[in-house]
Design an enzyme around this catalytic site. Structure first.
Site, PDB file in Angstrom:
ATOM      1  N   LYS A  73       0.784  -1.144   0.081  1.00 46.80           N
ATOM      2  CA  LYS A  73      -0.020  -0.111  -0.105  1.00 46.80           C
ATOM      3  C   LYS A  73       0.735   1.444  -0.043  1.00 46.80           C
ATOM      4  CE  LYS A  73      -3.784  -2.233   2.372  1.00 46.80           C
ATOM      5  NZ  LYS A  73      -4.419  -2.742   3.512  1.00 46.80           N
TER       6      LYS A  73
ATOM      7  N   GLN B  27      -4.865  -1.119   9.642  1.00 47.74           N
ATOM      8  CA  GLN B  27      -4.851  -2.409   9.328  1.00 47.74           C
ATOM      9  C   GLN B  27      -5.495  -3.682  10.048  1.00 47.74           C
ATOM     10  OE1 GLN B  27      -3.615  -3.253   6.065  1.00 47.74           O
ATOM     11  NE2 GLN B  27      -3.731  -5.500   6.414  1.00 47.74           N
TER      12      GLN B  27
ATOM     13  N   ASP C  28     -11.370   2.799   3.744  1.00 49.60           N
ATOM     14  CA  ASP C  28     -11.649   1.207   3.781  1.00 49.60           C
ATOM     15  C   ASP C  28     -13.101   1.149   3.901  1.00 49.60           C
ATOM     16  OD1 ASP C  28      -9.622  -0.673   3.806  1.00 49.60           O
ATOM     17  OD2 ASP C  28      -9.398  -0.197   6.020  1.00 49.60           O
TER      18      ASP C  28
HETATM   19  N1  GUN Z   1      -6.639  -6.601   6.307  1.00 47.63           N
HETATM   20  C1  GUN Z   1      -6.717  -7.222   5.042  1.00 47.63           C
HETATM   21  N2  GUN Z   1      -7.370  -6.571   3.984  1.00 47.63           N
HETATM   22  C2  GUN Z   1      -7.547  -5.348   4.802  1.00 47.63           C
HETATM   23  C3  GUN Z   1      -8.176  -4.308   4.133  1.00 47.63           C
HETATM   24  O1  GUN Z   1      -8.604  -4.078   2.902  1.00 47.63           O
HETATM   25  N3  GUN Z   1      -8.166  -3.091   5.000  1.00 47.63           N
HETATM   26  C4  GUN Z   1      -7.565  -3.229   6.122  1.00 47.63           C
HETATM   27  N4  GUN Z   1      -7.930  -1.971   7.237  1.00 47.63           N
HETATM   28  N5  GUN Z   1      -7.295  -4.343   6.925  1.00 47.63           N
HETATM   29  C5  GUN Z   1      -7.234  -5.389   5.731  1.00 47.63           C
END
Ligand code: GUN
Length: 293
Positions: free
Chosen positions: A54, A98, A121
């Site tokens: 990311k 996350q 998100d």
């Molecule tokens: N953990 C796995 N995929 C994601 C996601 O798309 N967003 C977040 N915040 N955590 C994750």
């Protein structure tokens, strides 16, 4: 006949290029770059990989990416304080905490603390509610990426029968909403669904998000169906250690009209949509109309 393989990497690269162009235009008109703050608590190796990619993609799109890495012993209060600081920071347009979080932290409380207008998100209940009533808001990245892929492959989805297998708040439920919004007739299937095979057999679109390796077999599918496989399952069997989806890919290739591979299908779209959502957040926060993407 063999299915068309949906190249998620290529579609994601094209979306990232459109976002990068939108970022350049945003910088021209506001004099600042959109900012995305990513918070990682602890050292889960899979989360570390996600957060790193990311971060790289954020910078490549011309945005300002900041990473906040906290120890696994961080208290909920300390994490809530950081979220509060990021909410108040005018340079931060998007906040992503996350998941999963360590067990001593209440993830729902942390998500609830994020400013909904920075919740790129789309996990905050305000954004879930906006999606449910058709108001503008942030949609979780993975299901929005799936919907964009389906539109690239099929064009207008009106009238198609869709089955979403899985009912999570992060994928299954928002996916079903997005498909209803696009005029599909949607069935949400889950672990208690009876005769899943015959439910799948009626579907023009199958979105599999159950997290069980190769559970959906090729001979369940309606010939010509479009298959979106959200599963990422690590298996270690006679074929060695590999990643497989929720759909038995080799079997499905012979029956489906189009299918996403694992890896290289849905995965790359998720990060591209995160960047898209961050650019949209930056526009909204600067009082600009939403960018065309
Ligand atoms: N953990 C796995 N995929 C994601 C996601 O798309 N967003 C977040 N915040 N955590 C994750």
């Amino acid at each position: 006949m063999t299915a068309r393989i949906i190249d998620g990497k290529a579609h994601a690269a094209a979306l990232r290029a459109r976002v990068a162009a939108g970022v350049a235009a945003f910088v021209d008109s506001t004099g600042r770059a959109p900012g995305l703050a990513v918070v990682l608590v602890g050292t889960d190796p899979a989360s570390d990989v996600y957060v790193r990619s990311k971060g790289k993609a954020t910078l490549a799109a011309g945005m300002i990416g900041t990473e906040h890495r906290l120890s696994a012993e961080t208290t909920e209060a300390a994490l809530l304080a950081l979220v509060g600081d990021l909410n108040a920071d005018p340079a931060v347009d998007g906040i992503l905490v996350q998941l999963p979080l360590p067990r001593h932290i209440d993830a729902a409380a942390v998500i609830a603390a994020i400013d909904p207008d920075k919740d790129v998100d789309g996990f905050h209940v305000v954004n879930a509610g906006r999606l449910a009533v058709g108001a503008p808001g942030f949609v979780p990245c993975t299901p929005l990426g799936c919907a964009l892929l389906l539109e690239e492959v099929l064009g207008d989805l009106s009238g198609l029968g869709a089955v979403v297998i899985g009912r999570s708040n992060i994928v299954g439920k928002p996916m079903a909403q997005l498909l209803v919004d696009r005029n599909c007739t949607v069935t949400i299937a889950h672990s208690r669904t009876r005769d899943l095979k015959s439910v799948v057999a009626r579907a023009d679109i199958v979105v599999a998000a159950v997290g069980r390796a190769e559970m959906i077999r090729g001979d369940w599918l309606k010939p010509g169906a479009t298959v979106i496989d959200v599963g990422i399952n690590r298996v270690d069997d006679a074929h060695g250690r590999r990643l497989v989806g929720d759909v038995a890919y080799d079997e499905a290739l012979a029956v489906a009209g189009a299918i996403t591979p694992v890896p290289g299908g849905v995965g790359p779209m998720t990060i591209a949509v995160l960047l898209r959502n961050t650019l949209v957040a930056a526009h909204a926060r600067s009082g600009l109309p939403a960018p065309a993407l």
